[in-house]
Design a protein around this motif. Structure first.
Motif, short mmCIF file in Angstrom:
data_model
loop_
_atom_site.label_atom_id
_atom_site.label_comp_id
_atom_site.label_asym_id
_atom_site.label_seq_id
_atom_site.Cartn_x
_atom_site.Cartn_y
_atom_site.Cartn_z
N ALA A 1 0.51 6.93 -13.32
CA ALA A 1 1.17 7.08 -12.03
C ALA A 1 0.89 5.84 -11.20
CB ALA A 1 0.69 8.34 -11.32
N PHE A 2 1.57 5.74 -10.06
CA PHE A 2 1.42 4.56 -9.21
C PHE A 2 1.27 4.95 -7.75
CE2 PHE A 2 2.33 1.68 -12.58
CZ PHE A 2 3.26 2.34 -13.39
N GLY A 3 0.38 4.27 -7.07
CA GLY A 3 0.19 4.44 -5.63
C GLY A 3 0.54 3.14 -4.93
N VAL A 4 1.36 3.21 -3.89
CA VAL A 4 1.88 2.01 -3.24
C VAL A 4 1.53 2.01 -1.76
CG1 VAL A 4 3.96 0.66 -2.71
CG2 VAL A 4 3.81 1.93 -4.86
N PHE A 5 1.03 0.87 -1.27
CA PHE A 5 0.85 0.67 0.17
C PHE A 5 1.57 -0.60 0.55
CE2 PHE A 5 -1.23 -1.38 3.76
CZ PHE A 5 -1.20 -0.36 4.70
N LEU A 6 2.45 -0.51 1.56
CA LEU A 6 3.24 -1.66 2.00
C LEU A 6 2.90 -2.00 3.44
CD1 LEU A 6 6.76 -0.57 0.65
CD2 LEU A 6 5.12 -2.11 -0.46
N GLY A 7 2.87 -3.29 3.71
CA GLY A 7 2.68 -3.76 5.08
C GLY A 7 3.62 -4.93 5.34
N TYR A 8 4.11 -5.03 6.56
CA TYR A 8 4.99 -6.15 6.89
C TYR A 8 4.88 -6.45 8.39
CZ TYR A 8 8.20 -2.54 8.64
OH TYR A 8 8.74 -1.49 9.33
#
Length: 221
Positions: A166-173
């Motif tokens: 599985a995959f865990g994603v954290f995005l910041g911009y």
């Protein structure tokens, strides 16, 4: 920070030696030694760890730094590895969650970069699993935890299947608010929200433009 950076065995060593208060300082020193890694990258990796372990309830197996410190020819493409256990009532299933994170100037760039990382991880899934398996056996965990992880993660005769990937994603911009210096503290939240909505709309339009269009069929007379 020490919980993110160091293994449980390492943290226990600090406690046994009476140096538990030094763990944060040592963790900060270790982060500074990663001279080629930006502060935003550190922040993104720690936020990913926080959401996966604290919010999702998936304990850390290895952090990004622990993965980078491993020897060998293969270098992990993941931003961290966590183990998620799911109670299905009659059975408990497990997922090995590989983290992916990035912080860039725009939302679309952050999405592209993070999901590009997922593609790289998925294409090397066997190597990623084997890297985690080898670390379990090299003393990074207490004997009790090692036995438990071995039973869950490492294929055996009575359990030849690995946990699901599985995959865990954290995005910041970044959100660039026009004339931010001239805004009052009361005006800033509304201006920020407008810019975030504009960025979201722009990203949605970009996705629609890049989506494949259905073919038109020929009309019969």
């Amino acid at each position: 920070m020490g919980r993110y950076l160091f293994s449980r065995v390492k943290r226990n060593e600090y406690a046994i030696n009476g140096n538990a208060e030094d763990i944060t300082h040592e963790a900060a020193t270790a982060l500074r030694k990663r001279g080629t890694v930006t502060t935003t990258a550190h922040f993104a990796e720690i936020m990913l760890y926080s959401f996966l372990e604290c919010a999702l309830g998936a304990p850390k197996v290895m952090s990004k730094i622990e993965l980078q410190d491993l020897g060998g020819t293969y270098k992990s493409k993941s931003s961290g590895v966590h183990l998620l256990s799911i109670d299905g009532g009659t059975t408990i299933s497990h997922q090995l969650v590989f983290g992916s994170t990035d912080m860039l100037c725009t939302l679309s760039d952050a999405v592209d970069s993070a999901f590009g990382q997922i593609v790289d991880i998925n294409s090397s899934a066997t190597d990623e699993h084997q890297l985690v398996e080898s670390n379990i056996m090299n003393g990074a965990f207490s004997p009790e935890v090692t036995v438990a992880l071995k039973e869950i993660i490492i294929p055996q005769k009575n359990k030849p299947k690995r946990p699901d990937t599985a995959f865990g994603v954290f995005l910041g911009y970044n959100v660039c608010v026009p004339n931010v210096d001239s805004l009052s503290s009361e005006e800033y939240p509304s201006a920020l929200l407008r810019q975030m909505q504009a960025a979201r709309c722009k990203n949605h339009q970009r996705e629609r433009a890049s989506a494949p269009r259905p073919r038109e069929g020929k009309r019969r007379a």
